[in-house]
Design a protein around this motif. Structure first.
Motif, PDB file in Angstrom:
ATOM      1  N   LYS A   2       6.515   8.089  -3.494  1.00 24.56           N
ATOM      2  CA  LYS A   2       6.993   7.105  -2.515  1.00 24.56           C
ATOM      3  C   LYS A   2       6.173   7.263  -1.242  1.00 24.56           C
ATOM      4  O   LYS A   2       6.127   8.341  -0.654  1.00 24.56           O
ATOM      5  CB  LYS A   2       8.477   7.311  -2.214  1.00 24.56           C
ATOM      6  CG  LYS A   2       9.386   7.034  -3.386  1.00 24.56           C
ATOM      7  CD  LYS A   2      10.840   7.258  -3.030  1.00 24.56           C
ATOM      8  CE  LYS A   2      11.709   7.165  -4.265  1.00 24.56           C
ATOM      9  NZ  LYS A   2      13.114   7.431  -3.976  1.00 24.56           N
ATOM     10  N   ALA A  21      -1.335  -0.197  -2.672  1.00 31.05           N
ATOM     11  CA  ALA A  21      -0.413  -0.141  -3.813  1.00 31.05           C
ATOM     12  C   ALA A  21      -1.117  -0.541  -5.102  1.00 31.05           C
ATOM     13  O   ALA A  21      -0.958   0.107  -6.147  1.00 31.05           O
ATOM     14  CB  ALA A  21       0.796  -1.046  -3.561  1.00 31.05           C
ATOM     15  N   LEU A  26       1.122   1.574  -7.528  1.00 26.60           N
ATOM     16  CA  LEU A  26       2.525   1.593  -7.105  1.00 26.60           C
ATOM     17  C   LEU A  26       3.016   0.173  -6.876  1.00 26.60           C
ATOM     18  O   LEU A  26       2.234  -0.707  -6.540  1.00 26.60           O
ATOM     19  CB  LEU A  26       2.683   2.380  -5.796  1.00 26.60           C
ATOM     20  CG  LEU A  26       2.454   3.878  -5.835  1.00 26.60           C
ATOM     21  CD1 LEU A  26       2.548   4.464  -4.425  1.00 26.60           C
ATOM     22  CD2 LEU A  26       3.451   4.564  -6.746  1.00 26.60           C
ATOM     23  N   ASP A  27       4.321  -0.038  -7.035  1.00 26.19           N
ATOM     24  CA  ASP A  27       4.918  -1.316  -6.654  1.00 26.19           C
ATOM     25  C   ASP A  27       4.889  -1.410  -5.136  1.00 26.19           C
ATOM     26  O   ASP A  27       5.217  -0.443  -4.446  1.00 26.19           O
ATOM     27  CB  ASP A  27       6.381  -1.405  -7.109  1.00 26.19           C
ATOM     28  CG  ASP A  27       6.518  -1.600  -8.612  1.00 26.19           C
ATOM     29  OD1 ASP A  27       5.545  -2.039  -9.253  1.00 26.19           O
ATOM     30  OD2 ASP A  27       7.599  -1.295  -9.137  1.00 26.19           O
ATOM     31  N   LYS A  70      14.464   2.955  -5.933  1.00 24.45           N
ATOM     32  CA  LYS A  70      13.167   2.901  -6.602  1.00 24.45           C
ATOM     33  C   LYS A  70      12.603   4.306  -6.785  1.00 24.45           C
ATOM     34  O   LYS A  70      12.611   5.109  -5.874  1.00 24.45           O
ATOM     35  CB  LYS A  70      12.192   2.037  -5.805  1.00 24.45           C
ATOM     36  CG  LYS A  70      12.656   0.588  -5.715  1.00 24.45           C
ATOM     37  CD  LYS A  70      11.482  -0.331  -5.601  1.00 24.45           C
ATOM     38  CE  LYS A  70      11.937  -1.761  -5.557  1.00 24.45           C
ATOM     39  NZ  LYS A  70      11.715  -2.483  -6.777  1.00 24.45           N
ATOM     40  N   SER A  72       9.384   5.021  -7.503  1.00 18.82           N
ATOM     41  CA  SER A  72       8.112   5.100  -6.792  1.00 18.82           C
ATOM     42  C   SER A  72       7.798   3.733  -6.214  1.00 18.82           C
ATOM     43  O   SER A  72       8.148   2.706  -6.795  1.00 18.82           O
ATOM     44  CB  SER A  72       6.990   5.568  -7.727  1.00 18.82           C
ATOM     45  OG  SER A  72       6.767   4.628  -8.739  1.00 18.82           O
ATOM     46  N   LEU A  73       7.153   3.734  -5.056  1.00 18.64           N
ATOM     47  CA  LEU A  73       6.801   2.482  -4.398  1.00 18.64           C
ATOM     48  C   LEU A  73       5.920   2.768  -3.205  1.00 18.64           C
ATOM     49  O   LEU A  73       5.797   3.906  -2.750  1.00 18.64           O
ATOM     50  CB  LEU A  73       8.051   1.733  -3.921  1.00 18.64           C
ATOM     51  CG  LEU A  73       8.708   2.183  -2.601  1.00 18.64           C
ATOM     52  CD1 LEU A  73       9.495   1.031  -2.008  1.00 18.64           C
ATOM     53  CD2 LEU A  73       9.610   3.361  -2.810  1.00 18.64           C
ATOM     54  N   LEU A  74       5.310   1.720  -2.713  1.00 20.63           N
ATOM     55  CA  LEU A  74       4.636   1.761  -1.427  1.00 20.63           C
ATOM     56  C   LEU A  74       5.394   0.765  -0.554  1.00 20.63           C
ATOM     57  O   LEU A  74       5.434  -0.420  -0.858  1.00 20.63           O
ATOM     58  CB  LEU A  74       3.162   1.367  -1.544  1.00 20.63           C
ATOM     59  CG  LEU A  74       2.386   1.762  -0.287  1.00 20.63           C
ATOM     60  CD1 LEU A  74       0.969   2.133  -0.634  1.00 20.63           C
ATOM     61  CD2 LEU A  74       2.448   0.731   0.786  1.00 20.63           C
TER      62      LEU A  74
END
Length: 171
Positions: A2, A21, A26-27, A70, A72-74
């Motif tokens: 994250k 991303a 990453l999403d 979430k 993982s994400l940006l």
């Protein structure tokens, strides 16, 4: 993983975030877009109809929701997000990396002047008032942004250069 981007309005969080991303798989989530989708209303309208205090409470709820739901994400935050309530603590607690995209006042003013209508906090200011407003506002907010794990000096750098620098720090 994250990753959360923080910084003043028009510092490039969304632009850098989208490309970064994509490059690291990453999403990408823009917090303002996420709030608008969840509320089915624009940030501008939320500010006008319900005021900033309502918006800031909602923003905290949405920040916590997106960071805990979430894997993982940006995440690109709004310019004020880290500066209200316990939002910066929430960002530090629920992310692996937080990055402050730092730009000088003059560059921010130049960018903001081109998109004032989309910026509720400055839409009623004339261009002559912008430098003083941005300077004071950034001074008030800088201590929150500076709590991020990394500070990235963005002055004079392209989005591609900034993404490359962030990737070095992350990988």
């Amino acid at each position: 993983m994250k990753v959360v981007l923080v910084g003043y309005m028009a510092s490039g969080k969304s632009s850098v975030g989208r490309l970064l991303a994509k490059e690291i798989g990453l999403d990408f989530v823009d917090l303002d877009d996420y709030i608008e989708e969840q509320q089915r209303q624009s940030i501008k309208d939320i500010f006008q109809e319900k005021g900033e205090i309502f918006f800031r409470k909602l923003e905290h709820q949405m920040l916590e929701k997106v960071l805990t739901e979430k894997e993982s994400l940006l995440l690109s935050t709004g310019g004020g997000t880290p500066c209200y309530g316990i939002n910066m603590d929430t960002i530090l607690k629920h992310s692996d990396h937080s990055i402050y995209l730092q730009l000088p006042v003059a560059t921010l003013v130049e960018r903001i002047a081109k998109e004032k209508e989309e910026r509720p906090l400055v839409k009623n200011l004339n261009n002559e008032e912008l430098p003083e407003f941005v300077g004071k506002h950034l001074f008030e907010r800088r201590s929150f942004y500076a709590r991020a794990k990394f500070t990235l000096d963005c002055y004079g750098k392209s989005i591609v250069e900034l993404v490359a620098e962030v990737k070095e720090k992350l990988l």
